[in-house]
Write a protein that holds these residues in place. Structure first.
Motif, PDB file in Angstrom:
ATOM      1  N   VAL A 263      52.573  19.433  25.284  1.00  0.00           N
ATOM      2  CA  VAL A 263      51.805  20.620  25.875  1.00  0.00           C
ATOM      3  C   VAL A 263      52.253  21.231  26.790  1.00  0.00           C
ATOM      4  O   VAL A 263      52.139  22.398  27.175  1.00  0.00           O
ATOM      5  N   ILE A 264      53.113  20.351  27.745  1.00  0.00           N
ATOM      6  CA  ILE A 264      53.631  20.839  28.983  1.00  0.00           C
ATOM      7  C   ILE A 264      54.747  21.886  28.583  1.00  0.00           C
ATOM      8  O   ILE A 264      54.883  23.105  29.107  1.00  0.00           O
ATOM      9  N   ILE A 265      55.522  21.459  27.664  1.00  0.00           N
ATOM     10  CA  ILE A 265      56.929  22.262  27.094  1.00  0.00           C
ATOM     11  C   ILE A 265      56.355  23.757  26.651  1.00  0.00           C
ATOM     12  O   ILE A 265      56.726  24.669  26.936  1.00  0.00           O
ATOM     13  N   TRP A 266      55.395  23.515  25.721  1.00  0.00           N
ATOM     14  CA  TRP A 266      54.597  24.873  25.070  1.00  0.00           C
ATOM     15  C   TRP A 266      54.041  25.602  26.172  1.00  0.00           C
ATOM     16  O   TRP A 266      54.158  26.984  26.201  1.00  0.00           O
ATOM     17  N   SER A 267      53.193  25.058  27.187  1.00  0.00           N
ATOM     18  CA  SER A 267      52.753  25.893  28.324  1.00  0.00           C
ATOM     19  C   SER A 267      53.726  26.551  29.007  1.00  0.00           C
ATOM     20  O   SER A 267      53.684  27.809  29.373  1.00  0.00           O
ATOM     21  N   LEU A 268      54.825  25.706  29.096  1.00  0.00           N
ATOM     22  CA  LEU A 268      56.100  26.594  29.853  1.00  0.00           C
ATOM     23  C   LEU A 268      56.800  27.817  29.253  1.00  0.00           C
ATOM     24  O   LEU A 268      57.132  28.689  29.837  1.00  0.00           O
ATOM     25  N   ARG A 269      56.749  27.496  27.840  1.00  0.00           N
ATOM     26  CA  ARG A 269      57.298  28.504  27.275  1.00  0.00           C
ATOM     27  C   ARG A 269      56.434  29.542  27.020  1.00  0.00           C
ATOM     28  O   ARG A 269      56.823  30.961  26.733  1.00  0.00           O
ATOM     29  N   LYS A 270      55.082  29.312  26.841  1.00  0.00           N
ATOM     30  CA  LYS A 270      54.121  30.714  26.888  1.00  0.00           C
ATOM     31  C   LYS A 270      52.917  30.374  27.904  1.00  0.00           C
ATOM     32  O   LYS A 270      51.838  30.068  27.396  1.00  0.00           O
ATOM     33  N   PRO A 271      53.353  30.768  29.024  1.00  0.00           N
ATOM     34  CA  PRO A 271      52.405  30.670  30.045  1.00  0.00           C
ATOM     35  C   PRO A 271      51.024  31.363  29.984  1.00  0.00           C
ATOM     36  O   PRO A 271      49.935  31.072  30.113  1.00  0.00           O
ATOM     37  N   ARG A 272      51.505  32.663  29.319  1.00  0.00           N
ATOM     38  CA  ARG A 272      50.187  33.576  29.195  1.00  0.00           C
ATOM     39  C   ARG A 272      49.131  32.961  28.168  1.00  0.00           C
ATOM     40  O   ARG A 272      47.811  33.117  28.538  1.00  0.00           O
ATOM     41  N   THR A 273      49.729  32.505  27.106  1.00  0.00           N
ATOM     42  CA  THR A 273      48.749  31.963  26.021  1.00  0.00           C
ATOM     43  C   THR A 273      48.042  30.619  26.401  1.00  0.00           C
ATOM     44  O   THR A 273      46.820  30.405  26.358  1.00  0.00           O
ATOM     45  N   ALA A 274      48.882  29.848  27.280  1.00  0.00           N
ATOM     46  CA  ALA A 274      48.240  28.671  27.796  1.00  0.00           C
ATOM     47  C   ALA A 274      47.386  28.802  28.938  1.00  0.00           C
ATOM     48  O   ALA A 274      46.284  28.394  28.964  1.00  0.00           O
ATOM     49  N   GLY A 275      47.546  29.993  29.835  1.00  0.00           N
ATOM     50  CA  GLY A 275      46.525  30.268  30.692  1.00  0.00           C
ATOM     51  C   GLY A 275      45.189  30.915  30.111  1.00  0.00           C
ATOM     52  O   GLY A 275      44.196  30.632  30.626  1.00  0.00           O
ATOM     53  N   SER A 276      45.402  31.669  29.139  1.00  0.00           N
ATOM     54  CA  SER A 276      44.088  32.262  28.692  1.00  0.00           C
ATOM     55  C   SER A 276      43.520  31.283  27.967  1.00  0.00           C
ATOM     56  O   SER A 276      41.976  30.982  28.077  1.00  0.00           O
ATOM     57  N   ILE A 277      43.756  30.369  27.090  1.00  0.00           N
ATOM     58  CA  ILE A 277      43.349  29.103  26.458  1.00  0.00           C
ATOM     59  C   ILE A 277      42.619  28.254  27.679  1.00  0.00           C
ATOM     60  O   ILE A 277      41.264  27.791  27.723  1.00  0.00           O
ATOM     61  N   ALA A 278      43.305  27.899  28.771  1.00  0.00           N
ATOM     62  CA  ALA A 278      42.728  27.039  29.876  1.00  0.00           C
ATOM     63  C   ALA A 278      41.301  27.908  30.354  1.00  0.00           C
ATOM     64  O   ALA A 278      40.326  27.304  30.691  1.00  0.00           O
ATOM     65  N   ALA A 279      41.653  29.049  30.561  1.00  0.00           N
ATOM     66  CA  ALA A 279      40.388  29.919  31.233  1.00  0.00           C
ATOM     67  C   ALA A 279      39.236  30.008  30.421  1.00  0.00           C
ATOM     68  O   ALA A 279      38.093  29.710  30.864  1.00  0.00           O
ATOM     69  N   LEU A 280      39.393  29.972  29.039  1.00  0.00           N
ATOM     70  CA  LEU A 280      38.320  30.042  28.035  1.00  0.00           C
ATOM     71  C   LEU A 280      37.730  28.645  27.939  1.00  0.00           C
ATOM     72  O   LEU A 280      36.444  28.656  27.902  1.00  0.00           O
ATOM     73  N   VAL A 281      38.786  27.606  28.133  1.00  0.00           N
ATOM     74  CA  VAL A 281      37.897  26.448  28.367  1.00  0.00           C
ATOM     75  C   VAL A 281      37.025  26.207  29.425  1.00  0.00           C
ATOM     76  O   VAL A 281      35.869  25.643  29.546  1.00  0.00           O
ATOM     77  N   VAL A 282      37.587  26.545  30.728  1.00  0.00           N
ATOM     78  CA  VAL A 282      36.670  26.449  32.046  1.00  0.00           C
ATOM     79  C   VAL A 282      35.365  27.266  31.722  1.00  0.00           C
ATOM     80  O   VAL A 282      34.333  26.782  31.961  1.00  0.00           O
ATOM     81  N   ILE A 283      35.567  28.531  31.334  1.00  0.00           N
ATOM     82  CA  ILE A 283      34.510  29.492  31.207  1.00  0.00           C
ATOM     83  C   ILE A 283      33.428  28.861  30.344  1.00  0.00           C
ATOM     84  O   ILE A 283      31.953  28.818  30.452  1.00  0.00           O
ATOM     85  N   ALA A 284      33.926  28.330  29.189  1.00  0.00           N
ATOM     86  CA  ALA A 284      32.698  27.764  28.318  1.00  0.00           C
ATOM     87  C   ALA A 284      32.098  26.444  28.940  1.00  0.00           C
ATOM     88  O   ALA A 284      30.904  26.148  28.796  1.00  0.00           O
ATOM     89  N   PHE A 285      32.930  25.609  29.477  1.00  0.00           N
ATOM     90  CA  PHE A 285      32.303  24.472  30.140  1.00  0.00           C
ATOM     91  C   PHE A 285      31.214  24.720  31.531  1.00  0.00           C
ATOM     92  O   PHE A 285      30.056  24.272  31.233  1.00  0.00           O
ATOM     93  N   ILE A 286      31.499  25.814  32.286  1.00  0.00           N
ATOM     94  CA  ILE A 286      30.471  26.404  33.157  1.00  0.00           C
ATOM     95  C   ILE A 286      29.564  26.907  32.650  1.00  0.00           C
ATOM     96  O   ILE A 286      28.078  26.764  33.010  1.00  0.00           O
TER      97      ILE A 286
END
Length: 342
Positions: A263-286
Motif C-alpha cells: 500500500v505504501i509503495i503504491w501510494s508513493l507511485r500514485k499519490p493523486r489516486t491514493a489521496g483521492s481514495i483517502a479523501a472519499l473514505v474520510v468524507i463517507a465516514f463523516i
C-alpha cells in the motif's frame, strides 16, 4: 533373416531402466505405457517375420520328388531332421537362425504328414537299393522326427529369438494345417507336437523372460510406484496437518507487513489516486456519522449513538412483523409490540 530379426527383437527382452527413488524403483505411467507398447510391437513383428520365413520353406521335405527314382516320395532321408541338421552343421555359427527356421518348417510338415495312411506315398520309404516302406512304423518315425525338429529349432536358435520363433511356428502349425492340409485335426496335432518339443527344449536349454513375464514385471513395478506416490502423499499431508496452523500463525505478521508495504509503495507511485481514495473514505465516514446522529431511528444513527442504549436498559427495535418491540437483555419483552415507536 538373422539381420532382420536382430533389428527388431533383441530389445523386447529388456525392460527400460527405471529411475530410482531411494531403494524403490519408480516407473511413471508414460514410461510404463511406452515400454509395454514397444515390447509387444517388436515381439509381434518378430513373430510375423518368423511365421513368413517358416512358411516359405515348409515344402523342404518334398524335395524327394526331384529324385523320386532313387528316393521315392516320403523318403526317410528327406522326411526327417537330416536336411536341416546338415544345414545347421554347414552354416557358420553366426547364422543359426536359418537352421532354426528350417527345423521348425520340417517339424510342421512332418506333423501334418502323420495323419496320412501308412501305405503307398503316405508311408516312409527307404532309398535305393531297398525301396521298402516302414508301414505303420511310418507314423512313429514322423512323430518322433516332428518333435525332435521343434526341439532342435528352439535349441539351435539364439536365446533372444526363441519366443518369436515359437510364436511364428505356432502360427505356422495352424496355417499349414488349415490352408495346406485342409484339416483342423492336422493343425491341432502340429500344435501338440510343437508344445511337446517346447517343453523338452526348456529342459535342455535356458529361455529368457517371455514378453508376458516382462509385462507382468512392468505392471508390478508400476503398482509399486503408485504405492510409493500414495505413501509420499500421505506423509506430506500428515506433515501439513501437524504444522499448517503454526505456519499460518507465524506468517500472519509477515503477510500484514507485505500488505502494508504494498500500500505504501503504491501510494508513493500514485499519490493523486491514493489521496483521492483517502479523501472519499474520510468524507463517507463523516457523512455516515452526521446522518446517524440526526436520525436515531436509522441504522446509522444506532451505530453513531452506540446502539442508543445498552441492552440492559432496553431498546425499541423494529420487529419482523413490521411493528416495534422492546428488547431487554437480548430478548424481546412480551406484550410490548406496537405499531409505532414510543
Amino acid at each position: 533373416m538373422q539381420n532382420v530379426l536382430n533389428s527388431t527383437t533383441p530389445s523386447h527382452l529388456t525392460s527400460p531402466r527405471p529411475e530410482t527413488l531411494g531403494t524403490e524403483e519408480v516407473l511413471t505411467f508414460p514410461a510404463f505405457f511406452k515400454s509395454t507398447v514397444s515390447l509387444w510391437v517388436k515381439f509381434l513383428l518378430s513373430v510375423g517375420l518368423c511365421f513368413f520365413a517358416v512358411q516359405l520353406v515348409t515344402w523342404l521335405p518334398d524335395i524327394d520328388h526331384w529324385l523320386v527314382g532313387i528316393l521315392h516320395h516320403r523318403s526317410i532321408l528327406t522326411h526327417s531332421i537330416l536336411l536341416p541338421a546338415i544345414v545347421w552343421i554347414a552354416l557358420p555359427k553366426s547364422m543359426p537362425v536359418i537352421a532354426s527356421v528350417l527345423f521348425a518348417a520340417v517339424g510342421i510338415h512332418l506333423s501334418a504328414d502323420v495323419l496320412s495312411p501308412s501305405q503307398g506315398y503316405g508311408a516312409i520309404w527307404l532309398p535305393e537299393p531297398f525301396k521298402l516302406n516302414l508301414g505303420e512304423l511310418s507314423k512313429v518315425w514322423l512323430s518322433v522326427n516332428a518333435v525332435m525338429a521343434f526341439v532342435f529349432a528352439l535349441n539351435s536358435c539364439p536365446e533372444q529369438h526363441r519366443y518369436p520363433l515359437t510364436g511364428g511356428a505356432l502360427g505356422g502349425c495352424i496355417f499349414y494345417g488349415f490352408a495346406n492340409e485342409n484339416s483342423g485335426l492336422a493343425a491341432v496335432l502340429s500344435v501338440a507336437f510343437l508344445t511337446f518339443g517346447y517343453l523338452i527344449a526348456r529342459r535342455l536349454s535356458k529361455f529368457p523372460e517371455s514378453p508376458i513375464q516382462i509385462s507382468r514385471r512392468l505392471m508390478s513395478q508400476r503398482v509399486r510406484t503408485q504405492q510409493l506416490a500414495k505413501l509420499e502423499k500421505q506423509r506430506l499431508e500428515a506433515e501439513r496437518g501437524h504444522f499448517c496452523f503454526i505456519k499460518r500463525v507465524l506468517r500472519l505478521p509477515y503477510q500484514a507487513f507485505c500488505a502494508l508495504w504494498f500500500v505504501i509503495i503504491w501510494s508513493l507511485r500514485k499519490p493523486r489516486t491514493a489521496g483521492s481514495i483517502a479523501a472519499l473514505v474520510v468524507i463517507a465516514f463523516i457523512s455516515f456519522y452526521l446522518v446517524g446522529s440526526s436520525s436515531s431511528n436509522s441504522f446509522a444513527g444506532a451505530v453513531s449513538n452506540g446502539a442508543a442504549k445498552t441492552l440492559s436498559d432496553g431498546v425499541w427495535v423494529l420487529h419482523s412483523s413490521g411493528g416495534w418491540i422492546l428488547k431487554q437483555g437480548g430478548e424481546y419483552v412480551a406484550g410490548t409490540l406496537r405499531a409505532t415507536k414510543p
